[in-house]
Motif scaffolding. Structure first.
Motif, PDB file in Angstrom:
ATOM      1  N   TYR A  63       0.828  -1.206   0.000  1.00 61.04           N
ATOM      2  CA  TYR A  63       0.000   0.000   0.000  1.00 61.04           C
ATOM      3  C   TYR A  63       0.857   1.249   0.000  1.00 61.04           C
ATOM      4  O   TYR A  63       0.551   2.241   0.634  1.00 61.04           O
ATOM      5  N   GLY A  64       1.988   1.216  -0.683  1.00 60.91           N
ATOM      6  CA  GLY A  64       2.844   2.384  -0.815  1.00 60.91           C
ATOM      7  C   GLY A  64       3.685   2.692   0.410  1.00 60.91           C
ATOM      8  O   GLY A  64       4.355   3.705   0.461  1.00 60.91           O
ATOM      9  N   ALA A  65       3.667   1.832   1.409  1.00 66.83           N
ATOM     10  CA  ALA A  65       4.439   2.082   2.626  1.00 66.83           C
ATOM     11  C   ALA A  65       5.409   0.932   2.867  1.00 66.83           C
ATOM     12  O   ALA A  65       5.072  -0.229   2.669  1.00 66.83           O
ATOM     13  N   GLU A  66       6.608   1.259   3.294  1.00 69.10           N
ATOM     14  CA  GLU A  66       7.582   0.224   3.621  1.00 69.10           C
ATOM     15  C   GLU A  66       7.246  -0.351   4.986  1.00 69.10           C
ATOM     16  O   GLU A  66       7.042   0.376   5.948  1.00 69.10           O
ATOM     17  N   VAL A  67       7.164  -1.667   5.068  1.00 66.27           N
ATOM     18  CA  VAL A  67       6.911  -2.354   6.329  1.00 66.27           C
ATOM     19  C   VAL A  67       8.264  -2.768   6.870  1.00 66.27           C
ATOM     20  O   VAL A  67       8.998  -3.508   6.240  1.00 66.27           O
ATOM     21  N   ARG A  68       8.616  -2.265   8.038  1.00 65.57           N
ATOM     22  CA  ARG A  68       9.980  -2.415   8.553  1.00 65.57           C
ATOM     23  C   ARG A  68      10.151  -3.466   9.634  1.00 65.57           C
ATOM     24  O   ARG A  68      11.266  -3.783  10.024  1.00 65.57           O
ATOM     25  N   SER A  69       9.058  -3.971  10.173  1.00 65.40           N
ATOM     26  CA  SER A  69       9.202  -4.955  11.242  1.00 65.40           C
ATOM     27  C   SER A  69       8.052  -5.948  11.187  1.00 65.40           C
ATOM     28  O   SER A  69       7.036  -5.718  10.525  1.00 65.40           O
ATOM     29  N   GLU A  70       8.213  -7.045  11.876  1.00 63.67           N
ATOM     30  CA  GLU A  70       7.152  -8.040  11.953  1.00 63.67           C
ATOM     31  C   GLU A  70       5.934  -7.456  12.655  1.00 63.67           C
ATOM     32  O   GLU A  70       4.799  -7.771  12.298  1.00 63.67           O
ATOM     33  N   THR A  71       6.144  -6.565  13.619  1.00 67.62           N
ATOM     34  CA  THR A  71       5.015  -5.930  14.302  1.00 67.62           C
ATOM     35  C   THR A  71       4.182  -5.122  13.318  1.00 67.62           C
ATOM     36  O   THR A  71       2.952  -5.221  13.301  1.00 67.62           O
ATOM     37  N   GLU A  72       4.841  -4.339  12.474  1.00 67.28           N
ATOM     38  CA  GLU A  72       4.122  -3.571  11.466  1.00 67.28           C
ATOM     39  C   GLU A  72       3.407  -4.495  10.486  1.00 67.28           C
ATOM     40  O   GLU A  72       2.264  -4.239  10.095  1.00 67.28           O
ATOM     41  N   ALA A  73       4.065  -5.560  10.082  1.00 68.74           N
ATOM     42  CA  ALA A  73       3.450  -6.512   9.160  1.00 68.74           C
ATOM     43  C   ALA A  73       2.218  -7.158   9.803  1.00 68.74           C
ATOM     44  O   ALA A  73       1.189  -7.335   9.151  1.00 68.74           O
ATOM     45  N   ALA A  74       2.310  -7.501  11.083  1.00 65.89           N
ATOM     46  CA  ALA A  74       1.178  -8.100  11.792  1.00 65.89           C
ATOM     47  C   ALA A  74       0.014  -7.112  11.877  1.00 65.89           C
ATOM     48  O   ALA A  74      -1.151  -7.491  11.700  1.00 65.89           O
ATOM     49  N   LEU A  75       0.318  -5.848  12.137  1.00 66.38           N
ATOM     50  CA  LEU A  75      -0.738  -4.831  12.169  1.00 66.38           C
ATOM     51  C   LEU A  75      -1.398  -4.684  10.803  1.00 66.38           C
ATOM     52  O   LEU A  75      -2.625  -4.553  10.704  1.00 66.38           O
ATOM     53  N   LEU A  76      -0.606  -4.701   9.756  1.00 63.38           N
ATOM     54  CA  LEU A  76      -1.147  -4.588   8.410  1.00 63.38           C
ATOM     55  C   LEU A  76      -2.037  -5.784   8.081  1.00 63.38           C
ATOM     56  O   LEU A  76      -3.132  -5.627   7.529  1.00 63.38           O
ATOM     57  N   ARG A  77      -1.591  -6.983   8.454  1.00 58.50           N
ATOM     58  CA  ARG A  77      -2.421  -8.174   8.209  1.00 58.50           C
ATOM     59  C   ARG A  77      -3.736  -8.078   8.979  1.00 58.50           C
ATOM     60  O   ARG A  77      -4.801  -8.398   8.453  1.00 58.50           O
ATOM     61  N   ALA A  78      -3.682  -7.625  10.234  1.00 58.98           N
ATOM     62  CA  ALA A  78      -4.901  -7.477  11.034  1.00 58.98           C
ATOM     63  C   ALA A  78      -5.827  -6.435  10.419  1.00 58.98           C
ATOM     64  O   ALA A  78      -7.046  -6.625  10.356  1.00 58.98           O
ATOM     65  N   PHE A  79      -5.262  -5.341   9.957  1.00 56.45           N
ATOM     66  CA  PHE A  79      -6.049  -4.288   9.321  1.00 56.45           C
ATOM     67  C   PHE A  79      -6.753  -4.830   8.081  1.00 56.45           C
ATOM     68  O   PHE A  79      -7.928  -4.563   7.853  1.00 56.45           O
ATOM     69  N   ARG A  80      -6.058  -5.609   7.288  1.00 54.64           N
ATOM     70  CA  ARG A  80      -6.648  -6.162   6.063  1.00 54.64           C
ATOM     71  C   ARG A  80      -7.792  -7.118   6.354  1.00 54.64           C
ATOM     72  O   ARG A  80      -8.678  -7.298   5.524  1.00 54.64           O
ATOM     73  N   ARG A  81      -7.779  -7.739   7.522  1.00 60.06           N
ATOM     74  CA  ARG A  81      -8.852  -8.669   7.874  1.00 60.06           C
ATOM     75  C   ARG A  81     -10.115  -7.956   8.354  1.00 60.06           C
ATOM     76  O   ARG A  81     -11.177  -8.559   8.430  1.00 60.06           O
TER      77      ARG A  81
END
Length: 95
Positions: A63-81
């Motif tokens: 989504y145009g943003a760099e994901v820098r950590s597993e925490t950010e990736a987990a938040l993004l996955r939760a947001f998508r759900r």
């Protein structure tokens, strides 16, 4: 991206995308390469979730943003759900 937009990109119905998001169904194997391209994640991430080490091997863009950590990736996955309504509610709260 709405369910309808994703469905259009993948040539499936909005109902199919909804079923995937709610865990009632999973996308077919033939859709995975295009799904990876559209949502901007690796096939490993689509199939397995986070890597077993718990950290990203390298930053990636979604989504145009760099994901820098597993925490950010987990938040993004939760947001998508989240449902579209809940996503908007969260965004309104953040603003």
């Amino acid at each position: 991206m709405t369910q309808e937009q994703l469905g259009f990109e993948l040539n499936v119905t909005k109902a199919s995308v909804s079923a995937w998001e709610n865990g009632r169904e999973a996308p077919g194997f033939r859709l995975l390469p295009k799904l990876r391209e559209v949502v901007g994640v690796s096939l490993d991430e689509l199939l397995c979730g986070a890597d077993s080490a718990g950290a990203l091997a390298e930053p990636y863009h979604a989504y145009g943003a760099e994901v820098r950590s597993e925490t950010e990736a987990a938040l993004l996955r939760a947001f998508r759900r989240l449902s579209v309504k809940r996503r908007q509610g969260l965004l309104d709260l953040i603003e």
